[in-house]
Structures are given as structure tokens and as C-alpha cells.
Write an enzyme that holds these catalytic residues in place. Structure first.
Site, PDB file in Angstrom:
ATOM      1  N   ASP A 163       3.892   1.492  -1.185  1.00 22.55           N
ATOM      2  CA  ASP A 163       4.461   1.616  -2.540  1.00 22.55           C
ATOM      3  C   ASP A 163       3.482   2.275  -3.500  1.00 22.55           C
ATOM      4  OD1 ASP A 163       6.863   0.547  -1.885  1.00 22.55           O
ATOM      5  OD2 ASP A 163       6.379  -1.496  -2.539  1.00 22.55           O
ATOM      6  N   LYS A 179      15.921 -10.610  -2.673  1.00 25.82           N
ATOM      7  CA  LYS A 179      15.863  -9.408  -1.857  1.00 25.82           C
ATOM      8  C   LYS A 179      15.295  -9.798  -0.498  1.00 25.82           C
ATOM      9  CE  LYS A 179      14.305  -4.637  -1.758  1.00 25.82           C
ATOM     10  NZ  LYS A 179      13.436  -4.672  -0.573  1.00 25.82           N
ATOM     11  N   ARG A 222      20.939   1.880   8.392  1.00 28.84           N
ATOM     12  CA  ARG A 222      21.007   2.710   7.203  1.00 28.84           C
ATOM     13  C   ARG A 222      20.415   4.098   7.487  1.00 28.84           C
ATOM     14  NH1 ARG A 222      17.286   3.603   3.353  1.00 28.84           N
ATOM     15  NH2 ARG A 222      18.061   4.422   1.384  1.00 28.84           N
ATOM     16  N   CYS A 251     -19.291 -24.761  22.920  1.00 30.74           N
ATOM     17  CA  CYS A 251     -20.709 -25.095  22.874  1.00 30.74           C
ATOM     18  C   CYS A 251     -20.869 -26.380  23.660  1.00 30.74           C
ATOM     19  CB  CYS A 251     -21.137 -25.298  21.418  1.00 30.74           C
ATOM     20  SG  CYS A 251     -22.603 -26.318  21.260  1.00 30.74           S
ATOM     21  N   GLU A 259       0.837  -1.191   0.000  1.00 29.24           N
ATOM     22  CA  GLU A 259       0.000   0.000   0.000  1.00 29.24           C
ATOM     23  C   GLU A 259       0.879   1.252   0.000  1.00 29.24           C
ATOM     24  OE1 GLU A 259      -3.133   0.232  -0.292  1.00 29.24           O
ATOM     25  OE2 GLU A 259      -3.748   2.164   0.548  1.00 29.24           O
ATOM     26  N   LYS A 316      10.105  -6.734  -7.637  1.00 25.92           N
ATOM     27  CA  LYS A 316       9.336  -7.183  -6.478  1.00 25.92           C
ATOM     28  C   LYS A 316       8.445  -8.372  -6.816  1.00 25.92           C
ATOM     29  CE  LYS A 316       9.834  -3.987  -3.144  1.00 25.92           C
ATOM     30  NZ  LYS A 316       8.763  -3.656  -2.300  1.00 25.92           N
ATOM     31  N   LYS A 367      22.045  -6.442 -10.265  1.00 32.28           N
ATOM     32  CA  LYS A 367      23.075  -5.401 -10.260  1.00 32.28           C
ATOM     33  C   LYS A 367      24.043  -5.623 -11.403  1.00 32.28           C
ATOM     34  CE  LYS A 367      22.660  -5.139  -5.320  1.00 32.28           C
ATOM     35  NZ  LYS A 367      23.132  -5.546  -4.023  1.00 32.28           N
TER      36      LYS A 367
HETATM   37  O1  D41 Z   1      18.477  -8.136   0.036  1.00 34.32           O
HETATM   38  C1  D41 Z   1      18.292  -6.920   0.073  1.00 34.32           C
HETATM   39  N1  D41 Z   1      17.331  -6.425   0.829  1.00 34.32           N
HETATM   40  C2  D41 Z   1      19.150  -5.966  -0.696  1.00 34.32           C
HETATM   41  C3  D41 Z   1      19.050  -4.618  -0.425  1.00 34.32           C
HETATM   42  C4  D41 Z   1      20.042  -6.422  -1.676  1.00 34.32           C
HETATM   43  N2  D41 Z   1      20.161  -7.749  -1.951  1.00 34.32           N
HETATM   44  N3  D41 Z   1      20.787  -5.535  -2.367  1.00 34.32           N
HETATM   45  C5  D41 Z   1      20.718  -4.207  -2.127  1.00 34.32           C
HETATM   46  N4  D41 Z   1      21.484  -3.365  -2.839  1.00 34.32           N
HETATM   47  C6  D41 Z   1      21.445  -2.066  -2.615  1.00 34.32           C
HETATM   48  C7  D41 Z   1      22.311  -1.158  -3.431  1.00 34.32           C
HETATM   49  C8  D41 Z   1      22.245  -1.523  -4.881  1.00 34.32           C
HETATM   50  C9  D41 Z   1      21.895   0.250  -3.276  1.00 34.32           C
HETATM   51  C10 D41 Z   1      23.716  -1.316  -2.959  1.00 34.32           C
HETATM   52  C11 D41 Z   1      19.845  -3.699  -1.121  1.00 34.32           C
HETATM   53  C12 D41 Z   1      19.836  -2.303  -0.917  1.00 34.32           C
HETATM   54  N5  D41 Z   1      20.647  -1.514  -1.691  1.00 34.32           N
HETATM   55  C13 D41 Z   1      19.019  -1.626   0.065  1.00 34.32           C
HETATM   56  N6  D41 Z   1      18.458  -2.166   1.134  1.00 34.32           N
HETATM   57  C14 D41 Z   1      17.790  -1.213   1.773  1.00 34.32           C
HETATM   58  C15 D41 Z   1      17.919  -0.054   1.119  1.00 34.32           C
HETATM   59  C16 D41 Z   1      18.716  -0.304   0.052  1.00 34.32           C
END
Ligand code: D41
Length: 791
Positions: free
Chosen positions: A40, A129, A150, A451, A38, A327, A303
Site C-alpha cells: 500500500d 472488510k 475477481r 542443554c 508495505e 483500514k 457504502k
Molecule cells: O469484505 C470485503 N473484503 C469487501 C470487499 C466488502 N465488504 N465490500 C466490498 N465492496 C466492494 C465494492 C464496493 C466495489 C462492491 C469489497 C470489494 N468491493 C472488493 N473486494 C476485493 C476487491 C474489491
């Protein structure tokens, strides 16, 4: 201004206010009030409006800033190299756009594409992620000197003491050759199993459970007391680096792999994909594995592998142009609670069920969610009409995790338990759950509503019959839930025993019953007339008595009569039967209605496997052990032992003792307690009754020093693993149990023997590691024969 831009300006202001509020609750209070999905959506709506009306962008818009302020109590930490955030892709098209922008940005560096318009492909490092909290770990000369959150990307909080408690974070880098200054960045998260266990503990201690693993990880890491952090099952996974003074490889993957050689944990799912198609395939693969992974993930991160290219692409508005998160569908969504209805279960428990405005959660439509019990409703502070956060994790039933209080309508209604059963109208009784722990009965906060209609309540009757006929119970094939409902609704079945009186003419013509299926059902019912005792006990559906407990009861007491009569204290002498279960069993058989049902079943069934007492009770026990089970206040296990030996292990002698006799062995307080306890005639009689029943069931006092020959494998624990080819696993298990062995699901130092068929994996490995006895199937068959059992 045109009306269009006036409206846009107002909406932008509203969105900013709302998003700021969510940011505050999320980052500062650790109490998110809406699901990420939500958030997002609102964020993207604001981004889109600002893109369409650039003149309305302001420096303090949430889109121009990510994260929140550090919480009072921690020292601030400035990140030398800012911790960027990650752009999100929600659809395949977003990913194609991302790849196109990358290739356009690198046009000068990439080899020319082919003649058919296919451009050169870029290598991407892929990883799941993790749904946790981003942290920075600073190593100077290989020593961990600082850990920080962070925060907003430029300033975070110093959580050094807390990160040191995370088990897989190295306090010192291994090996050599690391840069003099090395900032490792990654995610601190909580695995699913650890999260479930933590919430269980939270509930038991009366604390609030966490809504999801991410909140649990965040809440644990941002504790001012690092002892609390240490008690939480946190883990770290590195995804990149920050500040560096020294040499490192020139690719993303090279860096991660080098960090791994220094003991820094990295993802086990890392993958190098060439081109965007390979990335999309990776996204699909991880998506298919998502629910099976031991930790929660909310997407996949891609990346650019080449660091020189990363630098060339740079970043925009705090998001690197060289990375993106694709996502997955969110596991949490918002919806409205339309109503709460009450269901009646097999044991009569009346449980609230949430009826929701249907909403799609991670690809599945959800319209109902369990609310467990009224305590849960109270804990959530739930009212009808509320907007709630629904969460669907793994294959469990959807759950209501939180109420969004800000959205409570004025006409929200309280959830009230009905005074009478919604199915049969009987009285609904409130039972305070009693936790019977050693020595005392304590009332836990929990309560359930039941009951009192028993099998006179159609809902309970239906559930009881469905359980009774199920495969692991009486195994009556051809009687599905729908058919049971029909038979009950028509009044043809009013008790389990009625099944055995069904006639062909009554069945044929009912929905789903033609001639053949009617005959088949009658044959199946007939076939179930001679159940093994364990099956029958399980089929009765005694609360808390599963298959294992039913087997223990059948094996050790070996007759329905004895099981019916067994005193709770006596039942606790059986393996794995605790006082709570013992009371459930005793109460079940003491109930007049249940006695009637069992009596009727006795007339139509011929229960097998009754006879001699099993080995369990042949074991010796001590008078002290019995005294312990009587829960005499102030009398501990040591006191019980001295008392027992003083009175020659004889209960009658102890009962004759006067106060002076007692005082010779015990100090004043327990001596008084013992005298007082046995001065109550009922309690004296109860103790004698327990002793008499134990003896009747074959128990001997240890002092009587009689050699008892148990079953050949009594006291042993066996494990079956891999595929058995000569017999089914169930069969092998039954044979072992008949010899007195316990069959366990996992290997430990206490395991006596492991039977391993082809395909055996980690259990076999563990067995060899522990130097345990291992048999293949042929060896197992030989062993059975040697013990005089036909395999
Ligand atoms: O696994 C993750 N949550 C994750 C977060 C990941 N695998 N890679 C990430 N890479 C980055 C950058 C590319 C900016 C170095 C990240 C995050 N950032 C991130 N997590 C929270 C804010 C940014």
C-alpha cells in the site's frame, strides 16, 4: 527536464517495476513477498508522484490497473459488470474527505443543511472488510451455474468446481422471487480456527504452512483439484451484486437482507449508520472487537445505502465514489533480523529467538519474535541480516512468517545452533523427536536441542523454580521472577529444596526484600510444606505433564513411590496418558539428577493425599490389551484377542507355549513374530514385569470376573457452567473429581450431567437440546450430600 522531475521519473519507473513484480507474485503465484501494508505504501507513493507529474502517467502503470492475469489451468471468465476495487482510507481525515466528496456529488439530491453549516447526513451501510478473496457467484433461475475469481476486475478465472465445495455457498437459492439472473459477489475467507487447524495439518504432513488466512483462502480456492479445496475450511460472505435480470430492492441494505432470505450468507456485523460520525464510531467498535472476531479483517467498508445515489456518484479509475474501506493498522510489517539469540527453557530446550529492528505492528512495538526451533529456522530459510515479514495476530507472540529473499544482503549470515549452552556452557544435545504411534516408533523430521546441564544450568534452574513456586504449583506468594533470579544468581537457591532452608538474614536487604516482605515470604514458604500430591507432581515440571495429568497420576497411583516406579506401559492404562507422555514421565523419574532433587524435597516436605490406590486401576483389563501394548510386530488387535483366549488369559501360559501351539491360533507370520519376540529374555521379563506391576496397582484381568467397586461417579463426565454462588468452580471440580468424575469444558452427548449456575449460556442450551440431566447449584449440593460428601 528539471532535476526534480528527472528524479521523479526514475522513482516512478522503479516503483512500477517493483509493484509489477509484487503483483505477479501475489496474483499469479499466490506467493506474496511483502506485507500488504508495505505494498500500500509503495502504491500510494506512486499514486502521489503520478498526481504531481500527470505527464508521466502511462496506461501500463500499476495504478491504472488492478490485479493480475488468470493462472494457466483455469478458463477465463469475463465479468459482464466489472468487479470494481475499493478505495482505501488510512486516517479519520481520509474518511471525512470521502464523506465530503459524497455530499458534494449528491448536492442536488440532498436536503439543504441547517443554518449552522451542518450538511444533511448520508446513510452508509457498514460492514467489516474480510481478509479473503473476492468472488462472483452466478445464479440462473436460482441455480448456481458459475463461480469466478475477481481476477483483474474484468476477467477472472472459472472456479465453479471449487466454489461448490464451500459449505455455506447455496447451490440453489431458497424461497422464491429471485431475479432470473443474479450475480452474487462476496469474499471467500478462512476463519482463524480453521486456519490454525489447517496449518497444524500442513506441518504434520510435512507441507509448508500458510503465512496467513488470506493466503490460505486464496491457495485453497485456486486449486486445480477441487477435492483439495473441499478439504479446506472455507466460508463465503456476500457484500454485493453484479449482473441482475429482475427486480431487487433499491438500497444496499435492502438487497443484502433480501439475499439473506434466499440463503445467501451476509455479514453478522452489518450496520446502517447515518452520517460520517456514526461511521467513525462503528470503525472504533469493530476495531475493539477485531481480535475477538472469529475471522480476520483488515478494515471496515462503508457504502452509500441509496442505490440511485450510488449510480449518480458513479466511479473513477475502477473505484466506486460511493464506497470506501477504512483500514485498520496492518497485522504484518517488514523489518530486519538483527540477530538470533538462544534461550534456554525450563526443560533445557535451547530455542532460537529473533532480535528485530523495532517496528510497530498494529499499534504495538515489536523487537523480538519467537522462532520455535531450528526446524522452523530451516523452513523459513532464515539468515541474519534478512528482511522479514513479522505478523502479530490476536494475543499470540509475534511471529516471523516469511523471508523477503529479494532483499537479502550480501553479508547475510547463517543461523547456527551453539555447540554449548549459552548460559552454563554445558554440552547441547540434539534429540530427534520420536513420534510413538501405535505399533511402531517413527522418527518425525523434528528435532530439538537440549542443554544437558539440568538444574546446574542457571537458566533451567530459574525457570524450574519460577514454575515450582507458581500459584497452580506450590503456590508460594511473594516470589516473583526477579526475586527468583536474584536468589539463584547469589547462589542462595541451587535446587527447589533450598527454598525451604532460606533464612531471614539471607533475605532481608536483598532487592525488594524489607523486613515485612522477608517474613511474609518465609511464612508463605512454610505454608507450602504440606502440598497435595497432585500439586507436587505438577510443580516438578515434568515435560508434558500439566495439571490434569498430574491429577490423574496422583488420583490413580496415590503415592509418589508408585508414580516414580510406574513403567511407561502401565502409565498408559491411565485416562488421557498416551505413550509419549508416559515415556516422558518415566524418563524424568529415571534421571539420577531428578531423583536427587526429589529426594531432597522429600526431606523438607510432607506430601499429602498418599495412600489407597484410586479407582482407575481397579478397572478390569484384558490380556489382549496388554499384548497390544507390547507392540509385537505383525500382531494386530484381533490376533492378540485370539491368542489371549487360547491361553486362558494367562501370560505365563502364553510364555510357555511352543511354536506349534502358536501356529494353531495364528497364521505363520504373526506366530513367528510372537515366538521371536518372547525368545528375547529381556522382552519376556518386561512383559511379566508389566503384568506384575499392573496387579500390584490393583488391576484385575477381566476374565477373573471380580466385581470391582469403583468410585460413585467413576466413568462419568460432568460439566460446570455459569456462576456458582455457594462454592468456587475449582472447589466443585475438586469434589467431583474426588468422586471419580471427569470434569470437561464442553457439553456433548457423552456428558452425564451439567451443573448450571446463573448466567449459564450456550452450554446449558446445548444440554437441554441433548436432553441431558441438568442440576442447579442447590441440586448439586444435595447430590454431593447424597453421595456422602460435604459440599
Ligand atoms: O469484505 C470485503 N473484503 C469487501 C470487499 C466488502 N465488504 N465490500 C466490498 N465492496 C466492494 C465494492 C464496493 C466495489 C462492491 C469489497 C470489494 N468491493 C472488493 N473486494 C476485493 C476487491 C474489491
Amino acid at each position: 527536464m528539471s532535476t526534480d522531475s528527472t528524479q521523479a521519473a526514475q522513482r516512478i519507473l522503479d516503483l512500477r517495476t517493483e509493484l509489477d513484480g509484487h503483483n505477479q507474485r501475489y496474483y499469479v503465484l499466490d506467493q506474496p513477498s511483502i506485507p500488504d501494508a508495505e505494498y500500500d505504501r509503495l502504491f500510494r507513493e506512486l499514486q502521489a508522484l503520478e498526481a504531481a507529474h500527470p505527464d508521466l502517467i502511462s496506461v501500463d502503470s500499476p495504478t491504472q490497473r488492478v490485479g493480475g492475469a488468470p493462472r494457466a489451468g483455469f478458463t477465463e471468465v469475463r465479468h459482464e459488470v466489472p468487479m470494481l476495487s475499493l478505495g482505501n482510507a488510512f486516517a479519520e481525515a481520509d474518511m471525512l474527505d470521502f464523506d465530503r466528496r459524497v455530499r458534494e456529488g449528491l448536492a442536488d439530491d440532498l436536503p439543504p443543511g441547517d443554518l449552522f453549516g451542518g450538511g444533511a447526513e448520508v446513510e452508509y451501510v457498514c460492514e467489516p472488510k474480510l481478509d479473503g478473496l473476492a468472488v462472483s457467484l452466478l445464479y440462473v433461475e436460482g441455480q448456481l451455474v458459475r463461480g469466478a475469481t475477481r481476477g483483474d476486475g474484468s476477467t477472472g478465472e472459472d472456479i465453479s468446481a471449487n466454489v461448490r465445495t464451500v459449505r455455506n455457498i447455496p447451490l440453489k437459492l431458497q424461497g422464491s422471487g429471485w431475479p432470473a439472473v443474479l450475480e452474487v459477489r462476496g469474499e471467500v475467507f478462512m476463519a482463524k480456527a480453521g486456519f490454525d487447524a489447517l496449518n497444524q495439518r500442513q506441518l504434520e504432513s510435512g507441507a509448508k504452512p500458510f503465512a496467513n488466512p488470506r493466503n490460505a483462502a486464496a491457495g485453497s480456492l485456486r486449486q486445480l483439484d477441487s477435492k483439495i479445496t473441499a478439504s479446506r475450511p472455507l466460508a463465503f460472505c456476500c457484500y454485493g451484486i453484479g449482473q441482475v435480470e429482475g427486480e431487487l430492492p433499491d438500497t444496499q441494505l435492502g438487497i443484502l437482507q433480501t439475499l439473506q432470505t434466499w440463503g445467501v450468507p451476509i455479514s453478522l456485523e452489518l450496520y446502517l449508520a447515518r452520517g460520517i460520525d456514526a461511521c467513525q464510531a462503528y470503525y472504533q467498535r469493530i476495531g475493539a472487537k477485531r481480535e475477538a472476531l472469529p475471522y480476520e479483517i483488515d478494515g471496515v467498508v462503508f457504502k452509500v445505502n441509496n442505490l440511485a445515489w450510488q449510480r449518480e456518484l458513479g466511479f473513477r479509475a475502477r473505484e466506486p465514489r460511493w464506497a470506501i474501506a477504512h483500514k485498520f493498522p496492518a497485522m504484518e510489517e517488514l523489518t530486519e533480523l538483527l540477530d538470533v539469540e538462544f534461550q534456554v527453557g525450563r526443560t533445557g530446550a535451547v530455542t532460537p529467538v529473533a532480535r528485530l529492528k523495532p517496528v510497530k505492528v498494529a499499534g504495538v512495538m515489536v523487537a523480538n519474535a519467537t522462532l520455535h526451533n531450528m526446524d522452523e529456522v530451516a523452513r523459513l530459510g532464515l539468515m541474519i541480516g534478512d528482511t522479514v515479514i513479522i505478523r502479530r495476530a490476536g494475543d499470540v507472540i509475534p511471529q516471523v512468517v516469511q523471508v523477503v529473499l529479494e532483499r537479502r544482503p550480501l553479508d547475510a549470515r547463517a543461523v547456527e545452533i551453539p555447540a554449548s549452552c549459552p548460559v552454563c556452557g554445558s554440552h547441547v544435545e540434539r534429540t530427534q523427536l520420536v513420534k510413538r504411534s501405535k505399533g511402531k516408533e517413527s522418527f518425525s523430521a523434528g528435532s530439538i536441542y537440549r542443554c544437558v546441564g539440568r538444574l546446574a544450568c542457571q537458566a533451567q534452574l530459574k525457570q524450574a523454580i519460577i514454575h515450582f513456586v507458581s500459584r497452580r504449583a506450590m503456590d508460594i506468594d511473594g516470589l516473583g521472577e526477579k526475586s527468583v533470579e536474584q536468589l539463584v544468581d547469589l547462589g542462595l537457591v541451587q535446587s527447589p529444596a533450598d527454598l525451604y532452608r532460606l533464612q531471614f538474614d539471607q533475605l532481608v536487604g536483598l532487592e525488594g526484600f524489607a523486613e515485612l516482605s522477608s517474613n511474609n515470604l518465609l511464612a508463605a514458604i512454610d505454608n507450602s510444606r504440606k502440598p497435595e500430591l497432585a500439586r507436587f507432581i505438577y510443580a516438578l515440571g515434568i515435560p508434558d505433564v500439566g495439571e490434569e495429568t498430574a491429577k490423574v497420576l496422583a488420583r490413580s497411583l496415590a503415592s509418589l513411590e508408585r508414580i516414580k516406579r510406574a513403567l511407561p506401559e502401565v502409565l498408559t492404562y491411565l485416562p488421557d496418558v498416551g505413550l509419549e507422555v508416559a515415556h516422558e514421565i518415566h524418563e524424568f523419574f529415571s534421571d539420577a539428577h531428578n531423583q536427587n532433587v526429589i529426594e531432597q524435597l522429600g526431606q523438607v516436605l510432607d506430601i499429602q493425599g498418599q495412600g489407597e490406590l484410586g479407582a482407575e486401576f481397579a478397572a478390569c483389563t484384558t490380556l489382549a490389551g496388554l499384548l497390544d501394548k507390547l507392540h509385537i510386530p505383525s500382531l494386530g488387535p484381533t490376533g492378540a484377542k485370539t491368542l489371549a483366549s487360547k491361553f486362558g488369559e494367562s501370560l505365563p501360559k502364553l510364555l510357555e507355549a511352543d511354536w506349534l501351539d502358536l501356529r494353531q491360533t495364528l497364521s505363520e507370520k504373526p506366530a513367528n513374530a510372537v515366538r521371536e519376540f518372547f525368545s528375547v529374555a529381556e522382552q519376556r521379563e518386561r512383559a511379566l514385569k508389566i503384568e506384575a506391576q499392573l496387579r500390584e496397582f490393583g488391576m484385575h484381568w477381566e476374565s477373573e470376573k471380580r466385581v470391582v467397586a469403583g468410585l460413585p461417579l467413576a466413568g462419568q463426565t460432568w460439566v460446570l457452567t455459569g456462576t456458582l454462588e455457594l462454592m468456587s468452580r475449582e472447589h466443585a471440580k475438586a469434589k467431583l473429581e474426588a468422586l471419580g468424575a471427569k470434569v470437561a469444558g464442553s457439553v456433548s452427548a457423552k456428558t452425564h450431567c451439567v451443573v448450571a449456575g446463573p448466567g449459564a449460556g450456550s452450554k446449558l442450551a446445548k444440554a437441554s437440546e441433548l436432553g441431558l440431566r441438568v442440576l442447579d447449584e442447590a441440586g448439586f449440593v444435595e447430590q454431593l450430600q447424597a453421595l456422602g460428601v460435604t459440599p
